[in-house]
Design a protein around this motif. Structure first.
Motif, PDB file in Angstrom:
ATOM      1  N   ALA A   1      40.290  39.957  39.650  1.00  9.16           N
ATOM      2  CA  ALA A   1      41.321  40.646  39.041  1.00  9.16           C
ATOM      3  C   ALA A   1      40.836  40.862  37.490  1.00  9.16           C
ATOM      4  O   ALA A   1      41.069  42.036  37.083  1.00  9.16           O
ATOM      5  CB  ALA A   1      42.671  40.066  39.379  1.00  9.16           C
ATOM      6  N   GLU A   2      40.502  39.803  37.093  1.00 10.77           N
ATOM      7  CA  GLU A   2      40.268  39.855  35.394  1.00 10.77           C
ATOM      8  C   GLU A   2      39.015  40.895  35.084  1.00 10.77           C
ATOM      9  O   GLU A   2      38.819  41.386  34.585  1.00 10.77           O
ATOM     10  CB  GLU A   2      39.860  38.529  35.041  1.00 10.77           C
ATOM     11  CG  GLU A   2      41.341  37.543  34.861  1.00 10.77           C
ATOM     12  CD  GLU A   2      40.992  36.295  34.479  1.00 10.77           C
ATOM     13  OE1 GLU A   2      39.604  35.979  34.687  1.00 10.77           O
ATOM     14  OE2 GLU A   2      41.898  35.712  34.092  1.00 10.77           O
ATOM     15  N   GLN A   3      37.765  40.989  36.281  1.00 10.91           N
ATOM     16  CA  GLN A   3      36.949  41.496  36.017  1.00 10.91           C
ATOM     17  C   GLN A   3      37.192  43.284  36.357  1.00 10.91           C
ATOM     18  O   GLN A   3      36.895  44.024  35.552  1.00 10.91           O
ATOM     19  CB  GLN A   3      35.763  41.363  37.247  1.00 10.91           C
ATOM     20  CG  GLN A   3      35.222  39.853  36.882  1.00 10.91           C
ATOM     21  CD  GLN A   3      34.343  39.478  38.173  1.00 10.91           C
ATOM     22  OE1 GLN A   3      34.461  40.000  39.205  1.00 10.91           O
ATOM     23  NE2 GLN A   3      33.146  38.413  37.925  1.00 10.91           N
TER      24      GLN A   3
ATOM     25  N   ASP B   1      38.951  43.895  33.329  1.00 12.51           N
ATOM     26  CA  ASP B   1      37.898  44.384  32.127  1.00 12.51           C
ATOM     27  C   ASP B   1      37.057  45.803  32.240  1.00 12.51           C
ATOM     28  O   ASP B   1      36.682  46.493  31.199  1.00 12.51           O
ATOM     29  CB  ASP B   1      36.892  43.278  32.167  1.00 12.51           C
ATOM     30  CG  ASP B   1      35.823  43.291  30.916  1.00 12.51           C
ATOM     31  OD1 ASP B   1      36.457  43.268  29.983  1.00 12.51           O
ATOM     32  OD2 ASP B   1      34.723  43.043  31.220  1.00 12.51           O
ATOM     33  N   GLN B   2      36.772  46.036  33.573  1.00 10.70           N
ATOM     34  CA  GLN B   2      35.908  47.115  33.996  1.00 10.70           C
ATOM     35  C   GLN B   2      36.674  48.521  33.606  1.00 10.70           C
ATOM     36  O   GLN B   2      36.238  49.487  33.051  1.00 10.70           O
ATOM     37  CB  GLN B   2      35.663  47.357  35.406  1.00 10.70           C
ATOM     38  CG  GLN B   2      34.586  46.257  35.807  1.00 10.70           C
ATOM     39  CD  GLN B   2      34.287  46.361  37.191  1.00 10.70           C
ATOM     40  OE1 GLN B   2      34.998  47.013  38.237  1.00 10.70           O
ATOM     41  NE2 GLN B   2      33.113  45.648  37.727  1.00 10.70           N
ATOM     42  N   VAL B   3      38.200  48.566  33.773  1.00  7.24           N
ATOM     43  CA  VAL B   3      39.190  49.547  33.614  1.00  7.24           C
ATOM     44  C   VAL B   3      39.149  49.650  32.033  1.00  7.24           C
ATOM     45  O   VAL B   3      39.302  50.849  31.344  1.00  7.24           O
ATOM     46  CB  VAL B   3      40.293  49.287  34.260  1.00  7.24           C
ATOM     47  CG1 VAL B   3      41.263  50.358  33.725  1.00  7.24           C
ATOM     48  CG2 VAL B   3      40.267  49.615  35.705  1.00  7.24           C
TER      49      VAL B   3
ATOM     50  N   VAL C   1      48.548  36.346  40.367  1.00  8.04           N
ATOM     51  CA  VAL C   1      47.531  35.523  40.722  1.00  8.04           C
ATOM     52  C   VAL C   1      47.493  34.021  39.866  1.00  8.04           C
ATOM     53  O   VAL C   1      47.589  32.833  40.321  1.00  8.04           O
ATOM     54  CB  VAL C   1      46.234  35.859  40.713  1.00  8.04           C
ATOM     55  CG1 VAL C   1      45.290  34.958  41.352  1.00  8.04           C
ATOM     56  CG2 VAL C   1      46.140  37.106  42.065  1.00  8.04           C
ATOM     57  N   MET C   2      47.563  34.373  38.742  1.00 10.98           N
ATOM     58  CA  MET C   2      47.635  33.303  37.579  1.00 10.98           C
ATOM     59  C   MET C   2      48.901  32.207  38.091  1.00 10.98           C
ATOM     60  O   MET C   2      48.704  30.973  37.938  1.00 10.98           O
ATOM     61  CB  MET C   2      47.805  33.558  36.269  1.00 10.98           C
ATOM     62  CG  MET C   2      46.446  34.205  35.784  1.00 10.98           C
ATOM     63  SD  MET C   2      46.595  34.669  33.938  1.00 10.98           S
ATOM     64  CE  MET C   2      46.739  33.214  33.318  1.00 10.98           C
TER      65      MET C   2
ATOM     66  N   GLY D   1      47.347  48.323  33.408  1.00  8.55           N
ATOM     67  CA  GLY D   1      48.733  47.583  33.546  1.00  8.55           C
ATOM     68  C   GLY D   1      48.921  47.008  34.895  1.00  8.55           C
ATOM     69  O   GLY D   1      49.333  45.885  34.815  1.00  8.55           O
ATOM     70  N   ASP D   2      48.592  47.888  35.953  1.00 11.02           N
ATOM     71  CA  ASP D   2      48.912  47.200  37.386  1.00 11.02           C
ATOM     72  C   ASP D   2      48.025  46.175  37.645  1.00 11.02           C
ATOM     73  O   ASP D   2      48.493  45.065  37.993  1.00 11.02           O
ATOM     74  CB  ASP D   2      48.534  48.180  38.271  1.00 11.02           C
ATOM     75  CG  ASP D   2      49.411  49.576  38.385  1.00 11.02           C
ATOM     76  OD1 ASP D   2      50.838  49.256  37.688  1.00 11.02           O
ATOM     77  OD2 ASP D   2      49.514  50.606  38.880  1.00 11.02           O
ATOM     78  N   LEU D   3      46.548  46.076  37.152  1.00 13.87           N
ATOM     79  CA  LEU D   3      45.893  45.246  37.498  1.00 13.87           C
ATOM     80  C   LEU D   3      46.121  43.909  36.544  1.00 13.87           C
ATOM     81  O   LEU D   3      45.992  42.891  36.915  1.00 13.87           O
ATOM     82  CB  LEU D   3      44.548  45.616  37.162  1.00 13.87           C
ATOM     83  CG  LEU D   3      43.692  46.623  38.296  1.00 13.87           C
ATOM     84  CD1 LEU D   3      42.266  47.173  37.554  1.00 13.87           C
ATOM     85  CD2 LEU D   3      43.446  45.870  39.459  1.00 13.87           C
TER      86      LEU D   3
END
Length: 247
Positions: free
Chosen positions: A68-70, A73-75, A121-122, A112-114
């Motif tokens: 999810a963090e990746q 970061d991509q977005v 998840v955290m 924002g959604d991600l």
């Protein structure tokens, strides 16, 4: 069968030692630590299964969080590139500008959604980590109790086994002074009669089956020579006569 009266009385000493060995063996099998260790071991197995499940969940959450963090970061990087294009003035076409602004807005919403996904998840991962910590402590606590119970059991084993060795040696010495044929009969009867092969005749009562002998049987025993090996009519054990037999 005949055997000296003293030999028959020594047979009672052998019987007493055999009873003591039976008692020690029963005590060894019946130590409360056995049930305690068994119960704790079951608890430990269940806790370890729960711990593995919690560790698996935490590991899954860790991978999900990384993914999810990746994605965030991509977005973010894509949005930064679009914003850079927009700010550079390289895009002059009104339609292209509109499309670029729309994409930046969409990417902002997507980011924002991600980020919400990352937070969710955290939270799940933190909960799993807390569960792992709790279960790790419980596993350690139960294992400590098992170790303690095992140490107590082993100490009891050592004490019982030491006494059994001493009693066994004493039995060997006394049994060695009993005529072989008498000892053989005794051992056979002991196996058949629940561990009691010879019993004292006390106050006209067989101490093996606790039955008072009939008058006719008592008269036969009175008439028997001192070295005659007599048997109880009720339980067939060897009856040993003493001064307390009531004859």
């Amino acid at each position: 069968m005949n055997a000296a009266s003293a030999d028959q009385i020594r047979l009672l000493d052998v019987q007493a030692l055999d009873v003591r060995l039976q008692q020690l063996a029963h005590r060894r099998r019946s130590l409360p630590e056995h049930a305690e260790i068994e119960s704790l071991t079951k608890d430990l197995t269940q806790l370890r299964d729960l711990l593995v499940a919690a560790q698996t969940e935490e590991s899954d959450c860790a991978r999900e969080q990384t993914k999810a963090e990746q994605d965030v970061d991509q977005v973010r990087q894509r949005a930064a590139r679009d914003q850079q294009r927009l700010d550079s003035g390289a895009v002059t076409s009104p339609k292209d500008l509109e499309n670029l602004q729309h994409e930046i807005a969409s990417l902002a919403k997507r980011q924002g959604d991600l980020e919400d996904v990352v937070l969710e998840v955290m939270e799940r991962r933190e909960s799993a980590q807390e569960r792992v910590g709790e279960l790790t402590g419980r596993v350690a606590s139960v294992q400590s109790k098992i170790d303690d119970a095992t140490a107590r059991r082993d100490a009891a084993f050592e004490e019982i086994d030491g006494e059994m060795a001493s009693v066994t040696k004493e039995r060997e010495v006394i049994a060695g002074s009993v005529p072989a044929d008498l000892l053989k009969l005794y051992d056979r009867l002991r196996e058949q009669q629940g561990g009691i092969g010879a019993a004292k005749l006390y106050q006209r009562t067989c101490q093996g089956c606790r039955q008072e002998l009939a008058i006719t049987e008592l008269n036969e025993i009175r008439a028997a020579a001192p070295d005659t090996v007599v048997r109880c009519e009720n339980c067939r054990r060897i009856l040993v006569r003493t001064n307390e037999s009531g004859l």
